[in-house]
Design an enzyme around this catalytic site. Structure first.
Site, short mmCIF file in Angstrom:
data_model
loop_
_atom_site.label_atom_id
_atom_site.label_comp_id
_atom_site.label_asym_id
_atom_site.label_seq_id
_atom_site.Cartn_x
_atom_site.Cartn_y
_atom_site.Cartn_z
N ASP A 1 -5.70 -10.33 -15.69
CA ASP A 1 -6.79 -11.26 -15.40
C ASP A 1 -8.00 -10.92 -16.26
O ASP A 1 -8.42 -9.76 -16.32
CB ASP A 1 -7.16 -11.14 -13.90
N ASP B 1 0.85 -1.20 0.00
CA ASP B 1 0.00 0.00 0.00
C ASP B 1 0.88 1.25 0.00
O ASP B 1 1.64 1.46 0.94
CB ASP B 1 -0.89 -0.05 1.26
N ASP C 1 -10.21 -16.32 -16.18
CA ASP C 1 -10.97 -16.79 -15.02
C ASP C 1 -12.07 -17.78 -15.43
O ASP C 1 -12.83 -17.50 -16.37
CB ASP C 1 -11.61 -15.56 -14.34
N ASP D 1 -4.03 3.86 2.79
CA ASP D 1 -5.47 3.63 3.04
C ASP D 1 -5.75 2.18 3.45
O ASP D 1 -6.89 1.77 3.56
CB ASP D 1 -6.32 4.01 1.81
N HIS E 1 -4.40 -17.18 -4.86
CA HIS E 1 -5.22 -16.33 -4.00
C HIS E 1 -6.51 -17.01 -3.53
O HIS E 1 -7.25 -16.44 -2.73
CB HIS E 1 -5.57 -15.04 -4.75
N ASP E 2 -6.82 -18.21 -4.06
CA ASP E 2 -8.04 -18.94 -3.67
C ASP E 2 -7.73 -20.12 -2.77
O ASP E 2 -8.64 -20.89 -2.44
CB ASP E 2 -8.73 -19.52 -4.91
N GLU F 1 -8.02 -20.73 -16.38
CA GLU F 1 -8.38 -21.35 -15.10
C GLU F 1 -9.57 -22.25 -15.38
O GLU F 1 -10.61 -21.79 -15.85
CB GLU F 1 -8.74 -20.29 -14.06
N ASP G 1 -1.92 -1.20 -3.67
CA ASP G 1 -2.26 -0.46 -4.90
C ASP G 1 -1.15 -0.58 -5.94
O ASP G 1 -0.09 -1.16 -5.67
CB ASP G 1 -2.57 1.00 -4.57
O1 ISL Z 1 -12.24 -20.55 -4.56
C1 ISL Z 1 -12.20 -21.65 -5.00
C2 ISL Z 1 -11.39 -22.67 -4.34
O2 ISL Z 1 -11.01 -22.23 -3.10
C3 ISL Z 1 -12.84 -22.06 -6.26
O3 ISL Z 1 -14.01 -22.71 -6.15
C4 ISL Z 1 -12.94 -20.81 -7.09
O4 ISL Z 1 -14.11 -20.13 -6.83
C5 ISL Z 1 -12.87 -21.18 -8.52
O5 ISL Z 1 -11.63 -21.80 -8.70
C6 ISL Z 1 -12.96 -19.97 -9.41
O6 ISL Z 1 -12.06 -18.98 -9.05
C7 ISL Z 1 -12.00 -17.80 -9.78
O7 ISL Z 1 -13.26 -17.23 -10.04
C8 ISL Z 1 -13.98 -16.76 -8.92
C9 ISL Z 1 -13.15 -15.89 -7.99
O8 ISL Z 1 -13.82 -15.73 -6.78
C10 ISL Z 1 -11.80 -16.50 -7.71
O9 ISL Z 1 -11.01 -15.64 -6.93
C11 ISL Z 1 -11.17 -16.77 -9.05
O10 ISL Z 1 -9.84 -17.23 -8.95
C12 ISL Z 1 -15.13 -15.97 -9.48
O11 ISL Z 1 -14.68 -15.00 -10.38
#
Ligand code: ISL
Length: 576
Positions: A103, A26, A216, A30, A344-345, A271, A34
């Site tokens: 993305d 950041d 995505d 805030d 990140h998921d 993805e 960023d």
């Molecule tokens: O989050 C998941 C596993 O922990 C998955 O079910 C995920 O939602 C899926 O892989 C899709 O992810 C992508 O699309 C989503 C978004 O929330 C995720 O951050 C992104 O990586 C919807 O756009």
């Protein structure tokens, strides 16, 4: 369309570093990371040696799903900076020979996108068919959501985030589809005008000089005619077998390729939800849709429980190597793998597949050795190079993620979670927020991430685990990652070599050979805190070798039987 698997290309030789901008750095105090914050860290990225940055969404968004709900595809959200800041980032990366992949989120938009605002106005709107609207249906069973006259949603599909995939909209008395949050309505890819808008938008970004897209949930954009009910109880989410790899998916992706990507030297990574190796080849193979590579999640499902992701099961080393080996073999001749253990998921990889206690450093290095020596393009998620860990959640108030909050609520309603402690245990293990706590730059109260209250709590282990400390310590995970990057640059065999699993039945050791003509490498990974013996298979035993890297003090001039130390990783290059 992508050429044979052995053909050279920059994206095969690259290491991709993923930046989740909200949590990276950041610059304006805030509490939200960023783009100028990323610019401040360009030299950090350069020193680490990575080749490509994949930037999670930075577009204007009401943040129901942290930027994956896009309100304007051709903008930069004010909280992340301006388009000028973004231009500066791109130029700064390119000056350092680092590429930028953006993305692309086109299965859905935000409900605050102007297309959806228009679409929901009336059934006659020019934008009505940009989304998927249906009337409710009469059913006699109890339960579930209902429209004003007691009608049920158009079908039984569920959202990835828990609950039905449909919301009723009063203005026009119809329901719209959202496979994710209700603020993420699905676009109607059947409509050629939608596809045209998306292709133009992609061209607009490519025109700015970006080097590719991470796409995505790209394999769910084609929904079958009639939107039939889901029937497979084992599907990742109810209805998935209907919309995953849907009927027109390859037609749409080929159209996108022909229209936008053909003739450009860009990298694309799809993805893909619930993907098999055979299906993967249809996307990324020589006769596929022209996509460079795909993310699959088979190995990240090994620890699901009987109720799926929001349930915890056990994984074993044999299963992990079996699953990844299946993908290594499946794309050996055709296609290319992307290699990732977290993003990140997902929870932090050292907490999930390693040991984030006593052997944190060793196991983080071992996992890095794995991702950098498999055949495929390695993806490093920010903080992984420091061995960052999961967060010790003490309360659901510390959770920000819509997926976690909604799925925990659903599991409570279903009676699968009964106590607060059960909920917290699962959140500590599974929540996406484990990966989203601020990048730990220094030991300060806010880890050097921000000067103000961060949007999500900082991990209390920042004093031990931070970039400043890691860079000052030659034995850190960070320096080890730097060496891994160099090794991959120096030894083609680590990029293009064939993968052969050794000792397939071993419960603790994962060993494999990489071979390219006369070049041979041998990777030996002790996946645990035991001290198993490694007895090299006859073809390697006693062979002259150089130890390219090891996460302990070690010397060797040949491959010989050895008692491995906890989480020991060794990579040999055969010299004989
Ligand atoms: O989050 C998941 C596993 O922990 C998955 O079910 C995920 O939602 C899926 O892989 C899709 O992810 C992508 O699309 C989503 C978004 O929330 C995720 O951050 C992104 O990586 C919807 O756009």
């Amino acid at each position: 369309m992508t050429g044979p698997s052995s053909e050279r290309s920059w994206w095969k030789e690259s290491i991709v570093y993923q930046i989740y901008p909200r949590s990276f750095n950041d610059s304006d105090g805030d509490g939200i990371g960023d783009i100028p914050g990323i610019v401040e860290k360009l030299d950090y990225l350069d020193e680490l040696g990575i080749d490509v940055v994949w930037l999670n969404p930075v577009y204007e968004s009401p943040n129901a799903d942290n930027g994956y709900d896009i309100a304007d595809y051709r903008s930069v959200a004010a909280e992340f900076g301006t388009m000028d800041d973004w231009e500066e980032l791109l130029a700064g990366l390119h000056e350092r020979d680092i590429k930028l992949v953006m993305d692309l989120v086109v299965n859905h938009t935000s409900d605050e996108h102007e297309w959806f605002r228009e679409s929901r106005q009336s059934t006659d709107s020019d934008y009505r068919d940009y989304y998927i609207w249906r009337e409710g249906r009469e059913v006699d069973c109890d339960g579930g959501p209902r429209g004003p006259d007691g009608e049920a949603p158009p079908n039984n599909w569920e959202s990835f985030f828990g609950g039905p995939a449909w919301s009723y909209d009063e203005a026009t008395g119809e329901w719209y589809l959202h496979i994710f949050d209700e603020k993420q309505p699905d676009l109607n890819w059947e409509n050629p005008a939608v596809r045209e808008e998306i292709y133009e938008m992609m061209e607009w970004w490519l025109g700015k000089g970006i080097d590719g897209f991470r796409m995505d949930v790209i394999n769910i954009i084609s929904k079958p005619e009639g939107l039939p009910d889901g029937e497979d109880d084992g599907a990742v989410v109810r209805g998935a077998e209907q919309f995953v790899n849907g009927p027109r998916i390859h037609e749409f992706l080929r159209e996108m390729y022909d229209r936008v990507l053909a003739g450009r030297d860009v990298m694309t990574v799809g993805e893909m939800v619930d993907l098999s190796v055979e299906e993967a080849r249809e996307y990324v193979g020589e006769d596929g849709d022209g996509m460079s590579m795909a993310f699959n999640f088979d190995h990240l499902r090994l620890d699901f429980g009987p109720h799926g992701r929001w349930d915890r099961g056990e994984w074993t080393v044999r299963e992990l190597k079996g699953t990844i080996t299946h993908w290594q073999r499946g794309l050996a001749e055709d296609g290319w793998n992307s290699v990732h253990l977290n993003n990140h998921d997902q929870p932090r990889m050292v907490s999930r597949f390693g040991d984030d206690g006593e052997y944190r450093r060793e196991s983080a290095k071992l996992l890095g050795t794995l991702t950098h020596t498999l055949r495929g393009t390695p993806y490093v998620y920010q903080g992984e190079e420091l061995g960052m860990t999961n967060y010790p959640f003490e309360s659901l108030d510390e959770v920000r993620d819509v997926d976690t909050l909604q799925n925990v609520a659903t599991a409570k309603l279903d009676g699968r979670i009964e106590t607060r402690e059960e909920a917290l245990d699962l959140v500590r293990y599974r929540s996406r927020d484990n990966a989203r706590t601020p990048m730990q730059w220094s030991s300060g109260e806010r880890a050097g991430f921000t000067d103000d209250e961060p949007w999500i709590p900082v991990n209390p282990n920042r004093g031990r685990i931070n970039a400043e400390r890691a860079r000052a310590d030659e034995d850190s995970v960070w320096h080890y990652y730097r060496r891994l990057v160099e090794l991959r640059e120096e030894h083609d065999v680590l990029v293009y070599g064939d993968y052969d699993l050794l000792l397939a039945e071993h419960e603790e050791v994962w060993a494999y050979a990489r071979t390219r003509g006369d070049e041979r490498a041998l990777v030996v990974l002790n996946f645990g805190d035991g001290r198993p013996r490694f007895d090299p298979p006859a073809e390697f035993d006693g062979e002259d070798a150089e130890l390219l890297i090891c996460n302990y003090e070690a010397a060797a001039s040949a491959v010989e039987p050895v008692e491995l130390r906890p989480w020991e990783a060794r990579v040999y290059r055969l010299t004989g």
